[in-house]
Design an enzyme around this catalytic site. Structure first.
Site, PDB file in Angstrom:
ATOM      1  N   GLU A 250      -3.512  -1.929  -8.517  1.00  0.00           N
ATOM      2  CA  GLU A 250      -2.097  -1.423  -8.752  1.00  0.00           C
ATOM      3  C   GLU A 250      -1.668  -0.648  -9.874  1.00  0.00           C
ATOM      4  O   GLU A 250      -0.637  -0.410 -10.388  1.00  0.00           O
ATOM      5  CB  GLU A 250      -0.721  -1.922  -8.471  1.00  0.00           C
ATOM      6  CG  GLU A 250      -1.195  -3.484  -8.603  1.00  0.00           C
ATOM      7  CD  GLU A 250      -1.080  -3.899 -10.050  1.00  0.00           C
ATOM      8  OE1 GLU A 250      -2.148  -4.115 -10.620  1.00  0.00           O
ATOM      9  OE2 GLU A 250      -0.034  -4.219 -10.658  1.00  0.00           O
TER      10      GLU A 250
ATOM     11  N   ASP B 153       0.740  -1.250   0.029  1.00  0.00           N
ATOM     12  CA  ASP B 153       0.174   0.167  -0.019  1.00  0.00           C
ATOM     13  C   ASP B 153       1.031   1.299  -0.102  1.00  0.00           C
ATOM     14  O   ASP B 153       0.584   2.479  -0.594  1.00  0.00           O
ATOM     15  CB  ASP B 153      -1.000  -0.072   1.132  1.00  0.00           C
ATOM     16  CG  ASP B 153      -2.153  -0.973   1.114  1.00  0.00           C
ATOM     17  OD1 ASP B 153      -2.137  -1.460   0.083  1.00  0.00           O
ATOM     18  OD2 ASP B 153      -2.785  -1.159   2.204  1.00  0.00           O
TER      19      ASP B 153
HETATM   20  N1  LIG Z   1      -1.005  -4.042  -1.195  1.00  0.00           N
HETATM   21  C1  LIG Z   1      -2.119  -3.857  -2.256  1.00  0.00           C
HETATM   22  N2  LIG Z   1      -2.119  -4.588  -3.087  1.00  0.00           N
HETATM   23  C2  LIG Z   1      -3.060  -4.810  -4.063  1.00  0.00           C
HETATM   24  C3  LIG Z   1      -3.954  -3.402  -4.022  1.00  0.00           C
HETATM   25  N3  LIG Z   1      -4.865  -3.742  -5.032  1.00  0.00           N
HETATM   26  C4  LIG Z   1      -4.649  -4.981  -5.842  1.00  0.00           C
HETATM   27  N4  LIG Z   1      -3.387  -5.295  -5.166  1.00  0.00           N
HETATM   28  C5  LIG Z   1      -2.603  -6.429  -5.617  1.00  0.00           C
HETATM   29  O1  LIG Z   1      -1.666  -6.242  -6.792  1.00  0.00           O
HETATM   30  C6  LIG Z   1      -1.260  -7.473  -7.361  1.00  0.00           C
HETATM   31  C7  LIG Z   1      -1.371  -7.134  -8.895  1.00  0.00           C
HETATM   32  O2  LIG Z   1      -0.664  -8.071  -9.627  1.00  0.00           O
HETATM   33  P1  LIG Z   1      -0.893  -8.577 -11.005  1.00  0.00           P
HETATM   34  O3  LIG Z   1      -1.535  -7.778 -11.708  1.00  0.00           O
HETATM   35  O4  LIG Z   1      -0.795 -10.064 -10.888  1.00  0.00           O
HETATM   36  O5  LIG Z   1       0.586  -8.316 -11.469  1.00  0.00           O
HETATM   37  P2  LIG Z   1       1.975  -7.844 -11.162  1.00  0.00           P
HETATM   38  O6  LIG Z   1       2.383  -9.001 -10.055  1.00  0.00           O
HETATM   39  O7  LIG Z   1       2.048  -6.472 -10.793  1.00  0.00           O
HETATM   40  O8  LIG Z   1       2.748  -8.262 -12.414  1.00  0.00           O
HETATM   41  P3  LIG Z   1       2.976  -7.505 -13.861  1.00  0.00           P
HETATM   42  O9  LIG Z   1       1.718  -6.464 -13.665  1.00  0.00           O
HETATM   43  O10 LIG Z   1       2.816  -8.289 -14.617  1.00  0.00           O
HETATM   44  O11 LIG Z   1       4.439  -6.607 -13.645  1.00  0.00           O
HETATM   45  C8  LIG Z   1      -2.305  -8.716  -6.733  1.00  0.00           C
HETATM   46  O12 LIG Z   1      -1.422  -9.318  -6.154  1.00  0.00           O
HETATM   47  C9  LIG Z   1      -3.203  -7.745  -6.113  1.00  0.00           C
HETATM   48  O13 LIG Z   1      -3.509  -8.529  -4.946  1.00  0.00           O
HETATM   49  C10 LIG Z   1      -4.009  -2.703  -2.906  1.00  0.00           C
HETATM   50  O14 LIG Z   1      -4.711  -2.083  -3.109  1.00  0.00           O
HETATM   51  N5  LIG Z   1      -2.988  -2.742  -2.182  1.00  0.00           N
END
Ligand SMILES: Nc1nc2c(ncn2[C@@H]2O[C@H](COP(=O)(O)OP(=O)(O)OP(=O)(O)O)[C@@H](O)[C@H]2O)c(=O)[nH]1
Length: 143
Positions: A63, A37
């Site tokens: 993200e 976060d």
């Molecule tokens: N800490 C946190 N994590 C989040 C939030 N929203 C989404 N996520 C996490 O963000 C991650 C997104 O991962 P992916 O979209 O699979 O992709 P990545 O690991 O970023 O890899 P690439 O995008 O391919 O580089 C997931 O593990 C979600 O659980 C948030 O508000 N806070």
């Protein structure tokens, strides 16, 4: 996407970009959700600091961020995003004694560079550019 509609109607160029933190799942898995976060918040702060007040910044899913830069040419938009990408890659985050860095990827499109009939789908085009940035190795801005 009122800003895009307005830009089309009033004929000024607009840059639309999608920004996504690289390998963010790994950040969460390694350092925990709370640290994740902090990383997300730092991207939001950076965007607010480096873009204009009239630019639109939105969180688009977890993200991922969507930015709309009105009255902006492709070259200028690319430079701004590249500057943000570079700056973010140099930030250091901490969890206890451990220091780590993150990178982000961005995909952008300028309304001046697409056909009239494609202006309504600038977001999709920016997302396709983001996909190319990811596939091309991440930590880069594609258009
Ligand atoms: N800490 C946190 N994590 C989040 C939030 N929203 C989404 N996520 C996490 O963000 C991650 C997104 O991962 P992916 O979209 O699979 O992709 P990545 O690991 O970023 O890899 P690439 O995008 O391919 O580089 C997931 O593990 C979600 O659980 C948030 O508000 N806070």
């Amino acid at each position: 996407m009122n800003e895009i509609t307005r830009a089309n109607r009033q004929q000024y160029t607009v840059v639309v970009a999608m920004i996504d933190i690289d390998h963010f799942k790994k950040v969460n898995d390694t350092y925990g959700h709370a640290v994740g976060d902090v990383v997300i918040a730092s991207v939001a702060t950076l965007l607010r600091q480096r873009l204009r007040q009239t630019d639109i910044i939105g969180r688009y899913g977890g993200e991922e961020f969507l930015v709309v830069l009105p009255y902006c040419e492709a070259e200028d938009g690319w430079k701004k995003l590249e500057n943000i990408r570079e700056y973010f890659s140099r930030l250091r985050f901490r969890q206890g004694d451990i220091e780590f860095a993150c990178t982000l990827s961005a995909g952008m499109v300028c309304s001046a560079d697409v056909l009239d009939e494609e202006r309504e789908r600038l977001l999709v085009t920016a997302d396709e550019a983001l996909y190319r940035a990811k596939r091309g190795g991440r930590n880069q801005v594609c258009q």
